[in-house]
Design a protein around this motif. Structure first.
Motif, PDB file in Angstrom:
ATOM      1  N   ASP A   1      -5.494  -1.279   0.247  1.00 32.29           N
ATOM      2  CA  ASP A   1      -4.961  -2.580  -0.131  1.00 32.29           C
ATOM      3  C   ASP A   1      -5.614  -3.654   0.725  1.00 32.29           C
ATOM      4  OD1 ASP A   1      -2.802  -4.211  -1.513  1.00 32.29           O
ATOM      5  OD2 ASP A   1      -2.382  -4.670   0.587  1.00 32.29           O
TER       6      ASP A   1
ATOM      7  N   LYS B   1       0.805  -1.215   0.000  1.00 32.83           N
ATOM      8  CA  LYS B   1       0.000   0.000   0.000  1.00 32.83           C
ATOM      9  C   LYS B   1       0.842   1.271   0.000  1.00 32.83           C
ATOM     10  CE  LYS B   1      -3.712   2.286   2.547  1.00 32.83           C
ATOM     11  NZ  LYS B   1      -4.619   2.202   3.703  1.00 32.83           N
ATOM     12  N   TYR B   2       1.993   1.249   0.686  1.00 33.22           N
ATOM     13  CA  TYR B   2       2.767   2.465   0.901  1.00 33.22           C
ATOM     14  C   TYR B   2       4.115   2.516   0.191  1.00 33.22           C
ATOM     15  CZ  TYR B   2      -0.686   2.966   4.617  1.00 33.22           C
ATOM     16  OH  TYR B   2      -1.852   3.046   5.302  1.00 33.22           O
TER      17      TYR B   2
ATOM     18  N   ASN C   1      -6.501   0.365   7.169  1.00 29.50           N
ATOM     19  CA  ASN C   1      -7.499   1.157   6.472  1.00 29.50           C
ATOM     20  C   ASN C   1      -8.392   1.927   7.444  1.00 29.50           C
ATOM     21  OD1 ASN C   1      -6.513  -0.063   4.244  1.00 29.50           O
ATOM     22  ND2 ASN C   1      -8.177  -1.532   3.998  1.00 29.50           N
TER      23      ASN C   1
ATOM     24  N   ASN D   1      -6.390   4.351  -2.201  1.00 27.10           N
ATOM     25  CA  ASN D   1      -5.336   3.354  -2.418  1.00 27.10           C
ATOM     26  C   ASN D   1      -5.403   2.207  -1.406  1.00 27.10           C
ATOM     27  OD1 ASN D   1      -4.143   5.126  -4.422  1.00 27.10           O
ATOM     28  ND2 ASN D   1      -3.335   6.285  -2.691  1.00 27.10           N
TER      29      ASN D   1
ATOM     30  N   ASP E   1      -3.968  -5.209   3.749  1.00 27.48           N
ATOM     31  CA  ASP E   1      -3.577  -4.331   4.858  1.00 27.48           C
ATOM     32  C   ASP E   1      -4.823  -3.691   5.465  1.00 27.48           C
ATOM     33  OD1 ASP E   1      -1.747  -3.163   6.543  1.00 27.48           O
ATOM     34  OD2 ASP E   1      -1.414  -1.439   5.235  1.00 27.48           O
TER      35      ASP E   1
END
Length: 466
Positions: A456, A261-262, A463, A454, A459
């Motif tokens: 994911d 995600k990052y 969120n 964004n 993850d």
């Protein structure tokens, strides 16, 4: 029950917010004054201890060596134990080490005291914003300001760095040449911010957003009520916030920055920080010495430096305004491109006027890109890893800041003035291109919304973090 983010979002621009800006900005001012002072005492120290160019470069990087560790670990600690505690301890560390460095009897002793001061300065900038830094105060202030005004406030926060550089230049111009021990007196002056601890202890709140994300809901409620009461003195009764459940408590770590995600935004932010900080510290640490080596006497080189440092004021505050007009990504790319053009012109300058004009605009656009960078970075991560992400990016940038003075110390005797600023041009362009390709716009988006974009599936726990 409305969560902290919803309650902050309905707070209008007001005098209380401006007061928070000034309280945190004072830290940036003294932080930058401490870092910048090295550039102005360096010519005196070189003569006093007959230092080589390489040794001078190492001294120029001394603060950044400590800064690297201070920024990284304080960012991590800021997410673990809170922003305010780190502010106090890092300020004490850098002030005391700076005071002791003023009484150094050898360059090695001075070097190690500046390293320790750098740990405090890096930690404070990881909390306060700076430099440099600002790796935690930028997210700290971002967590207290509604998204509509966030870019303006974080940009203005970085603008307080310019006052520190101008103050250092004035002290360097007046105090350092005044006597044999002028450089020692200058360092004693930069240690005076230790008295800020007494003020900050009473004046700065803990981030209610961080308290909420850590599961300390009662403390978060207390801090939020204090903040709302402070605001209502200027605005009257605030409107009711939206009814949103508080976020789930989750955990993050340095490794979270590198999950799917990052990872893209982390790579982009790291390249940006490295490019900007390498150019920034290479430019400002060596500027008085390079001008002196170009044939300007020390007093004139310091005067030139003052004028070039003054350019930081319109640089920071023009970017603070444009943060919310152009957007972060466009502002960073535009200012880095213009800084690269100015650095190239500086590499070709030979007269006093062309050096001054080119240096002025290199300074202006370089620091303007930092105002965008300090706003942009905290917006990449959720609260639970916001300080870790910003602090680690700041620490990685300090590797560039650490290498730049040393590299220039070796490079200048070989390639001269032209080579130094051609290199600066190239590094600035790398930062611009990486941001253009990998970056996404975050202008006027709520921190909660930025975390929900964004998403994911692997993850999902993060969120729900604001």
């Amino acid at each position: 029950m409305a969560n902290i983010g919803a309650r902050i979002e309905r707070i209008p621009d007001n005098k209380y917010n401006k007061g928070l800006l000034v309280k945190t900005g004072i830290g940036n001012t003294f932080d930058s004054m401490d870092i910048a002072m090295v550039a102005f005492v360096l010519p005196s120290i070189i003569g006093l201890w007959s230092l080589s160019s390489e040794q001078a470069g190492l001294l120029g990087s001394s603060v950044l060596i400590g800064y690297l560790f201070g920024a990284f670990f304080s960012g991590w600690l800021g997410d673990k134990i809170g922003r305010k505690k780190i502010i106090m301890w890092t300020l004490i560390i850098y002030s005391l080490a700076t005071l002791v460095s003023a009484f150094s009897g050898a360059w090695e002793h001075f070097f190690w005291m500046r390293v320790i001061a750098g740990i405090g300065t890096g930690g404070e900038s990881a909390i306060i914003g700076t430099g440099g830094e600002s790796a935690i105060i930028a997210p700290y202030l971002a967590e207290l300001i509604a998204s509509k005004y966030r870019g303006k406030y974080i940009g203005a926060l970085t603008g307080f760095h310019s006052f520190g550089y101008v103050a250092a230049a004035i002290i360097g111009y007046i105090v350092v040449p005044a006597s044999e021990n002028g450089w020692r007196i200058a360092l004693i002056i930069t240690a005076l911010p230790i008295f800020l601890v007494l003020y900050w202890r009473r004046a700065l709140p803990e981030s209610p957003r961080w308290l909420e994300s850590s599961g300390r809901l009662e403390q978060a409620e207390q801090e939020m009520r204090k903040l709302e009461q402070g605001v209502e003195k200027y605005t009257g009764k605030l409107p009711e916030p939206a009814e949103i459940a508080p976020p789930q408590v989750t955990k993050g770590s340095f490794f979270t920055l590198w999950n799917k995600k990052y990872v893209k935004r982390t790579i982009m932010i790291y390249i940006l920080w490295f490019s900007v900080i390498f150019s920034y510290y290479g430019f400002f640490t060596w500027l008085p010495t390079l001008l002196y080596k170009q044939g300007f006497e020390i007093s004139k080189s310091f005067l030139f430096s003052i004028l070039i440092y003054v350019a930081q004021i319109p640089g920071y505050f023009s970017a603070a305004y444009l943060n919310d007009v152009l957007g972060r990504k466009k502002l960073i790319c535009t200012y880095l491109g213009l800084a690269a053009i100015s650095a190239f012109c500086l590499s070709q300058a030979h007269t006093s006027s062309t050096i001054l004009i080119s240096g002025f605009f290199t300074s202006l656009f370089m620091v303007g890109s930092m105002a965008g960078m300090y706003t942009y970075t905290p917006e990449q991560y959720p609260t639970i890893i916001r300080s870790t992400g910003t602090g680690s990016a700041s620490a990685f940038g300090r590797i560039g800041g650490l290498l730049a003075p040393i590299y220039i110390g070796y490079m200048y005797p070989i390639f001269g003035f032209i080579g130094v600023f051609l290199m600066t041009t190239g590094v600035l362009l790398i930062g611009m291109v990486s941001t253009f390709i990998l970056g996404t716009e975050t202008k006027a988006k709520m921190l909660d919304d930025l975390n929900d974009d964004n998403v994911d599936k692997d993850d999902s726990d993060l969120n729900k973090v604001v």
